[in-house]
Every structure is written in C-alpha cells, then in structure tokens.
Design an enzyme around this catalytic site. Structure first.
Site, mmCIF file in Angstrom:
data_model
loop_
_atom_site.group_PDB
_atom_site.id
_atom_site.type_symbol
_atom_site.label_atom_id
_atom_site.label_comp_id
_atom_site.label_asym_id
_atom_site.label_seq_id
_atom_site.Cartn_x
_atom_site.Cartn_y
_atom_site.Cartn_z
ATOM 1 N N LEU A 1 0.835 -1.218 0.000
ATOM 2 C CA LEU A 1 0.000 0.000 0.000
ATOM 3 C C LEU A 1 0.862 1.258 0.000
ATOM 4 C CD1 LEU A 1 -2.899 -1.019 2.462
ATOM 5 C CD2 LEU A 1 -2.812 -1.225 -0.034
ATOM 6 N N ASP B 1 5.784 -5.821 2.661
ATOM 7 C CA ASP B 1 6.747 -5.282 1.700
ATOM 8 C C ASP B 1 7.455 -6.477 1.051
ATOM 9 O OD1 ASP B 1 8.966 -4.203 0.459
ATOM 10 O OD2 ASP B 1 9.562 -2.946 2.153
ATOM 11 N N GLU C 1 7.500 -0.440 -8.196
ATOM 12 C CA GLU C 1 7.421 0.995 -8.459
ATOM 13 C C GLU C 1 7.296 1.095 -9.965
ATOM 14 O OE1 GLU C 1 7.284 3.641 -6.515
ATOM 15 O OE2 GLU C 1 7.430 2.525 -4.648
ATOM 16 N N THR D 1 7.704 -5.800 -18.572
ATOM 17 C CA THR D 1 7.171 -4.727 -19.415
ATOM 18 C C THR D 1 7.937 -4.666 -20.732
ATOM 19 O OG1 THR D 1 7.147 -2.308 -19.633
ATOM 20 C CG2 THR D 1 8.644 -3.193 -18.014
ATOM 21 N N ASP D 2 7.283 -4.122 -21.759
ATOM 22 C CA ASP D 2 7.994 -3.953 -23.040
ATOM 23 C C ASP D 2 9.095 -2.893 -22.936
ATOM 24 O OD1 ASP D 2 6.409 -1.659 -22.903
ATOM 25 O OD2 ASP D 2 5.646 -1.817 -24.962
ATOM 26 N N GLU D 3 9.067 -2.094 -21.848
ATOM 27 C CA GLU D 3 10.072 -1.021 -21.728
ATOM 28 C C GLU D 3 11.478 -1.577 -21.505
ATOM 29 O OE1 GLU D 3 8.871 2.506 -19.608
ATOM 30 O OE2 GLU D 3 6.763 2.053 -19.907
ATOM 31 N N TYR E 1 13.562 3.141 -14.181
ATOM 32 C CA TYR E 1 12.427 2.211 -14.056
ATOM 33 C C TYR E 1 12.651 0.985 -14.928
ATOM 34 C CZ TYR E 1 7.972 0.072 -15.361
ATOM 35 O OH TYR E 1 6.978 -0.843 -15.653
ATOM 36 N N LYS F 1 13.315 -3.000 -14.031
ATOM 37 C CA LYS F 1 12.427 -4.069 -14.496
ATOM 38 C C LYS F 1 13.231 -5.095 -15.324
ATOM 39 C CE LYS F 1 8.523 -4.528 -14.213
ATOM 40 N NZ LYS F 1 7.691 -5.239 -13.192
ATOM 41 N N ASN G 1 1.869 -0.563 -22.960
ATOM 42 C CA ASN G 1 1.185 0.354 -22.026
ATOM 43 C C ASN G 1 -0.277 -0.039 -21.828
ATOM 44 O OD1 ASN G 1 3.569 1.932 -22.970
ATOM 45 N ND2 ASN G 1 2.629 3.533 -21.710
ATOM 46 N N ASN G 2 -0.698 -0.105 -20.578
ATOM 47 C CA ASN G 2 -2.092 -0.403 -20.242
ATOM 48 C C ASN G 2 -2.890 0.877 -19.983
ATOM 49 O OD1 ASN G 2 -2.361 -3.527 -18.438
ATOM 50 N ND2 ASN G 2 -0.891 -2.988 -20.002
ATOM 51 N N TYR H 1 4.661 16.107 -23.204
ATOM 52 C CA TYR H 1 6.129 16.211 -23.229
ATOM 53 C C TYR H 1 6.651 16.386 -24.656
ATOM 54 C CZ TYR H 1 6.013 14.186 -18.459
ATOM 55 O OH TYR H 1 5.781 13.921 -17.130
ATOM 56 N N GLY I 1 15.763 11.269 -21.467
ATOM 57 C CA GLY I 1 15.896 9.906 -22.010
ATOM 58 C C GLY I 1 14.603 9.333 -22.558
HETATM 59 P P1 NAD Z 1 0.919 0.526 -9.867
HETATM 60 O O1 NAD Z 1 1.994 1.498 -9.524
HETATM 61 O O2 NAD Z 1 -0.456 1.014 -10.167
HETATM 62 O O3 NAD Z 1 0.781 -0.544 -8.689
HETATM 63 C C1 NAD Z 1 1.880 -1.095 -8.037
HETATM 64 C C2 NAD Z 1 1.389 -1.782 -6.763
HETATM 65 O O4 NAD Z 1 2.538 -2.387 -6.129
HETATM 66 C C3 NAD Z 1 0.772 -0.819 -5.752
HETATM 67 O O5 NAD Z 1 -0.409 -1.367 -5.208
HETATM 68 C C4 NAD Z 1 1.846 -0.699 -4.678
HETATM 69 O O6 NAD Z 1 1.313 -0.433 -3.378
HETATM 70 C C5 NAD Z 1 2.512 -2.067 -4.750
HETATM 71 N N1 NAD Z 1 3.883 -2.051 -4.230
HETATM 72 C C6 NAD Z 1 4.863 -1.156 -4.524
HETATM 73 N N2 NAD Z 1 5.971 -1.440 -3.832
HETATM 74 C C7 NAD Z 1 5.703 -2.564 -3.100
HETATM 75 C C8 NAD Z 1 6.467 -3.354 -2.198
HETATM 76 N N3 NAD Z 1 7.732 -3.039 -1.894
HETATM 77 N N4 NAD Z 1 5.884 -4.445 -1.640
HETATM 78 C C9 NAD Z 1 4.591 -4.771 -1.923
HETATM 79 N N5 NAD Z 1 3.821 -4.038 -2.771
HETATM 80 C C10 NAD Z 1 4.373 -2.955 -3.349
HETATM 81 O O7 NAD Z 1 1.513 -0.304 -11.077
HETATM 82 P P2 NAD Z 1 0.780 -0.944 -12.350
HETATM 83 O O8 NAD Z 1 0.698 0.056 -13.422
HETATM 84 O O9 NAD Z 1 -0.442 -1.647 -11.908
HETATM 85 O O10 NAD Z 1 1.863 -2.020 -12.804
HETATM 86 C C11 NAD Z 1 1.859 -3.329 -12.243
HETATM 87 C C12 NAD Z 1 2.996 -4.142 -12.861
HETATM 88 O O11 NAD Z 1 2.821 -4.233 -14.268
HETATM 89 C C13 NAD Z 1 4.372 -3.525 -12.636
HETATM 90 O O12 NAD Z 1 5.277 -4.585 -12.357
HETATM 91 C C14 NAD Z 1 4.696 -2.861 -13.956
HETATM 92 O O13 NAD Z 1 6.082 -2.838 -14.189
HETATM 93 C C15 NAD Z 1 3.989 -3.790 -14.935
HETATM 94 N N6 NAD Z 1 3.551 -3.191 -16.197
HETATM 95 C C16 NAD Z 1 2.818 -2.023 -16.166
HETATM 96 C C17 NAD Z 1 2.363 -1.492 -17.372
HETATM 97 C C18 NAD Z 1 1.517 -0.238 -17.374
HETATM 98 O O14 NAD Z 1 1.193 0.261 -18.453
HETATM 99 N N7 NAD Z 1 1.081 0.286 -16.229
HETATM 100 C C19 NAD Z 1 2.672 -2.116 -18.582
HETATM 101 C C20 NAD Z 1 3.421 -3.292 -18.562
HETATM 102 C C21 NAD Z 1 3.850 -3.817 -17.367
HETATM 103 P P1 TYD Z 2 3.344 7.222 -19.106
HETATM 104 O O1 TYD Z 2 1.868 7.126 -18.962
HETATM 105 O O2 TYD Z 2 4.143 7.813 -17.983
HETATM 106 O O3 TYD Z 2 3.864 5.749 -19.469
HETATM 107 P P2 TYD Z 2 5.353 5.279 -19.996
HETATM 108 O O4 TYD Z 2 6.322 6.352 -19.763
HETATM 109 O O5 TYD Z 2 5.602 4.103 -19.100
HETATM 110 O O6 TYD Z 2 5.178 4.924 -21.431
HETATM 111 O O7 TYD Z 2 3.666 8.070 -20.392
HETATM 112 C C1 TYD Z 2 3.142 7.700 -21.655
HETATM 113 C C2 TYD Z 2 3.670 8.670 -22.686
HETATM 114 O O8 TYD Z 2 3.118 9.956 -22.412
HETATM 115 C C3 TYD Z 2 5.184 8.841 -22.625
HETATM 116 O O9 TYD Z 2 5.687 8.986 -23.948
HETATM 117 C C4 TYD Z 2 5.375 10.132 -21.838
HETATM 118 C C5 TYD Z 2 4.135 10.938 -22.187
HETATM 119 N N1 TYD Z 2 3.645 11.835 -21.111
HETATM 120 C C6 TYD Z 2 3.351 13.169 -21.409
HETATM 121 O O10 TYD Z 2 3.487 13.630 -22.567
HETATM 122 N N2 TYD Z 2 2.894 13.990 -20.405
HETATM 123 C C7 TYD Z 2 2.733 13.543 -19.135
HETATM 124 O O11 TYD Z 2 2.338 14.348 -18.242
HETATM 125 C C8 TYD Z 2 3.017 12.158 -18.841
HETATM 126 C C9 TYD Z 2 2.852 11.614 -17.441
HETATM 127 C C10 TYD Z 2 3.470 11.330 -19.875
#
Ligand code: NAD
Ligand code: TYD
Length: 338
Positions: free
Chosen positions: A36, A60, A85, A126-128, A153, A157, A182-183, A210, A278
């Site tokens: 949390l 944690d 994170e 992640t694809d990143e 980040y 990962k 990206n989701n 950006y 970057g």
């Molecule tokens: P989010 O930041 O919304 O959620 C992360 C969750 O992890 C939170 O509930 C947080 O409390 C918990 N957390 C953080 N540190 C912790 C710790 N030390 N111990 C236990 N819990 C902890 O992230 P998200 O967007 O839901 O992403 C989830 C996963 O999917 C991540 O591993 C991310 O790299 C991966 N992912 C995300 C995306 C995207 O577009 N968001 C795309 C591909 C992969």
């Molecule tokens: P983001 O949602 O942070 O996902 P990721 O960096 O993991 O792809 O950003 C998506 C794209 O949007 C990325 O190219 C950065 C851009 N972006 C903005 O232009 N303005 C913003 O305020 C944010 C948060 C992201």
C-alpha cells in the site's frame, strides 16, 4: 482449493487482475499481497473483501523475514508478481526505491518460491525493458529483441526480468515472463498519461504533453492484459517469455486529442512542456507468440477509451481523493520546472 498469490493487487493492473480472478476462478483462494504505497488502495476490493476465498496481506516484498513467514504458513500454487514501483518520471527523480522494490523485492520472492512447491511464477515485466524503437512502422519488439532499457524504471524491471530467467535456468523454478505494452482502463493511477489527461480535462486544467507529443506508445486495455496473464499462467510453456500487445500504436498527442474529443473539451487545454529525460521514442509489440497460444484482445482503442472516460466520470470520488493528497505535491514538483 488452490492458493494464488497476487503481489501488487492493490495497484492498477494487479487490482484489475484480482477482480478478474475473483470473477472467473471462484475455486482459487486469492492472497492479495501489497505494501500500500502511494499507488495502492483497497477500496477497489470492497465488493470481495469479505469473501472466504480472498485475503489481504500487508507486506513489503523486500522484507525477507515477512515473506518467508508467509510462505511457511501457506502453500501457493501460483504466484503472479505485479508489485513494483511503476512510474518512469518518479524513477528519474528518485531511482533508489526502484532498485529496492523491483530488483531486491523480486529476488526475495523468487528465493521463497524456490523453496515452495509451486506450479508457476508469472513475472509481470514490461515492453520497456527492450528500450526504444525508431519511428519506422515496420519494426517491432519480439521476445528475442535485446534488452536495452533507458530509464531507471525500465533498467530495474530488466534486472528483475533477468533474475527470474536466472532462477529458471539455475534452479529450474517454473516461470513465465510477460512483457506487455502500455495499459489503460479503470483504476489507472492519475500520474500516467491517460488518467492524468482525463482527470485534468474534467477539472478544465491544462494537459502537459512532453516534447512535441510525437512519441509513440502501444496501448492495451487492462482487461485484455488480464486475460493474457490468465492464459500464460495456465497454458504458457515453462521458461518462456510472452510479449503482450494489440497492435495499437498511437502518438501521445493523438491520445490526448482522442480524450479531448470524447469529453467535448477544447484543444486549447493542451500545453507542450519540456521533454522527459531519455524519453523513449516508440514502443510496439509483436504479439505473434501469445496469439499462437490463442489470445486476442477484445477492446479496440475508441471503445476502450470511451469506457475508461465513462469510468472516470462515474468514479470521481476515487481519483479526486487521490489528487487531493500527497499527489498534489508530486504534481507541483514534477511539473514545476517544465
Ligand atoms: P501501480 O503502480 O499502479 O501498482 C503497483 C502496486 O505495487 C501498488 O499497489 C503498490 O502499493 C505495490 N507495491 C509497490 N511497492 C511494493 C512493495 N515493496 N511491496 C509490496 N507491494 C508494493 O503499477 P501498475 O501500473 O499496476 O503495474 C503493475 C505491474 O505491471 C508492474 O510490475 C509494472 O512494471 C507492470 N507493467 C505495467 C504497465 C503499465 O502500463 N502500467 C505495462 C506493462 C507492465
Ligand atoms: P506514461 O503514462 O508515464 O507511461 P510510460 O512512460 O511508461 O510509457 O507516459 C506515456 C507517454 O506519455 C510517454 O511517452 C510520456 C508521455 N507523457 C506526457 O506527454 N505527459 C505527461 O504528463 C506524462 C505523465 C506522460
């Protein structure tokens, strides 16, 4: 009853996955493990929190003793590891916590899983981790693309992704790694582009884009990500990596304009700001391998965005509560210099 451990189940994707599993697999006992942090909240699970087959564990993942104690108490069949994170901008400002949670935390879990009798450890990467692609529409990330992460980040990962591979190669831990694009969707935390844009437009505030807004991301609805993980968890070949994406490339500026149109707002609310350090140019997934397992996304982008905008309209209380707290300080810090 089989026990499934979902780490990060209070966050965006993990939270949607917990709901997805609760709806589709009533015979599993879901253990939602989450620290949390600022990104986690449990209000999203109010409807299931009293179910006999749902438990929340406040731990944690980097706390070795607590993780070991949990694994001594419960035999897990599956582990699906989302906890991390997750925000690139925060990793640029403060990289250290990304190493602790994403790298060390994953290793702690792997070590506990190694001693347990699990069927599968699914690591949500992640694809990143692949770094960036040029703006050439014929190139894609495949599972064989070398890992060349750009941000703290994505480097953290990639490190955890490689540790998972190492536990398979060295100890034979039954794993899969998924690398999704990206989701977007319900419960997306409003620091990321799509929910940030929706929440700011709903308050008639400027939307920061950006650089020139031409960077490309490949967007997938979170429900389609959940169904892909379900498939990998139950049918993925042990040791394999699966890319997940639905061929939905969009320039950031197009994404913002789509949301503006959906909400009937003015493009005058777009504000071009200093670029991210970057900043990866383009992400694009080749999903052939997971499609061969039988996966297809359900949402097209227009339907998915309309549904997501609708959700943010109907769930104002959820995101208003978030943006009124410590988030405001984050926003001021992050965007002050821009
Ligand atoms: P989010 O930041 O919304 O959620 C992360 C969750 O992890 C939170 O509930 C947080 O409390 C918990 N957390 C953080 N540190 C912790 C710790 N030390 N111990 C236990 N819990 C902890 O992230 P998200 O967007 O839901 O992403 C989830 C996963 O999917 C991540 O591993 C991310 O790299 C991966 N992912 C995300 C995306 C995207 O577009 N968001 C795309 C591909 C992969
Ligand atoms: P983001 O949602 O942070 O996902 P990721 O960096 O993991 O792809 O950003 C998506 C794209 O949007 C990325 O190219 C950065 C851009 N972006 C903005 O232009 N303005 C913003 O305020 C944010 C948060 C992201």
């Amino acid at each position: 009853m089989e026990n499934i451990l979902v780490t990060g189940g209070a966050g965006f994707i993990g939270g949607n996955f917990v709901q997805y599993m609760a709806a589709n697999y009533p015979k599993y006992h879901i253990y939602n493990l989450d620290l949390l942090t600022y990104a986690g909240d449990l209000t999203k699970h109010q409807a299931i929190e009293n179910n006999d087959n749902y438990s929340f564990v406040h731990i944690d993942i980097a706390d070795r003793q607590a993780i070991d104690a949990l694994f001594e108490k419960i035999d897990f069949t599956y582990i699906v590891h989302f906890a991390a994170e997750s925000h690139v901008d925060r990793s640029i400002a403060e990289p250290e916590i990304f190493i602790r949670t994403n790298v060390l935390g994953t290793q702690v879990l792997l070590e506990a899983a190694k001693r347990a009798n699990i069927k599968k450890f699914v690591h949500v990467s992640t694809d990143e981790v692949y770094g960036e692609l040029e703006f050439d529409p014929t190139t894609f990330f495949t599972e064989e693309t070398p890992l060349q992460p750009s941000s703290p980040y994505s480097a953290s990962k990639a490190s955890s992704d490689l540790l998972v591979r190492a536990y398979y190669e060295t100890y034979g831990l039954p794993i899969n790694i998924t690398r999704c694009s990206n989701n977007y969707g319900p419960y997306h935390f409003p620091e990321k582009l799509i929910p940030l844009t929706i929440s700011r437009l709903l308050n008639d505030q400027k939307v920061p884009v950006y650089g020139d807004g031409k960077n490309v991301r490949d967007w997938l609805h979170v429900q389609d990500h959940c169904s892909a993980i379900d498939l990998v968890m139950h049918s993925g070949e042990i040791g394999e990596v699966y890319n997940i994406g639905g061929h939905n490339e969009q320039k950031n500026l197009e994404v913002v304009k789509t949301i503006i149109r959906t909400l009937g707002k003015s493009e005058d609310l777009i504000e071009f700001v200093e670029d991210r350090l970057g900043h990866d140019k383009r992400y694009a997934i080749d999903p052939t391998k997971i499609e061969r397992l039988g996966w297809r996304p359900v949402y097209d982008f227009d339907t998915g965005i309309a549904q997501t905008v609708e959700w943010f309209l109907e769930n104002k209380a959820w995101w208003e509560q978030i943006i009124s707290g410590e988030y405001q300080q984050y926003f001021d810090r992050q965007y002050a210099q821009k």
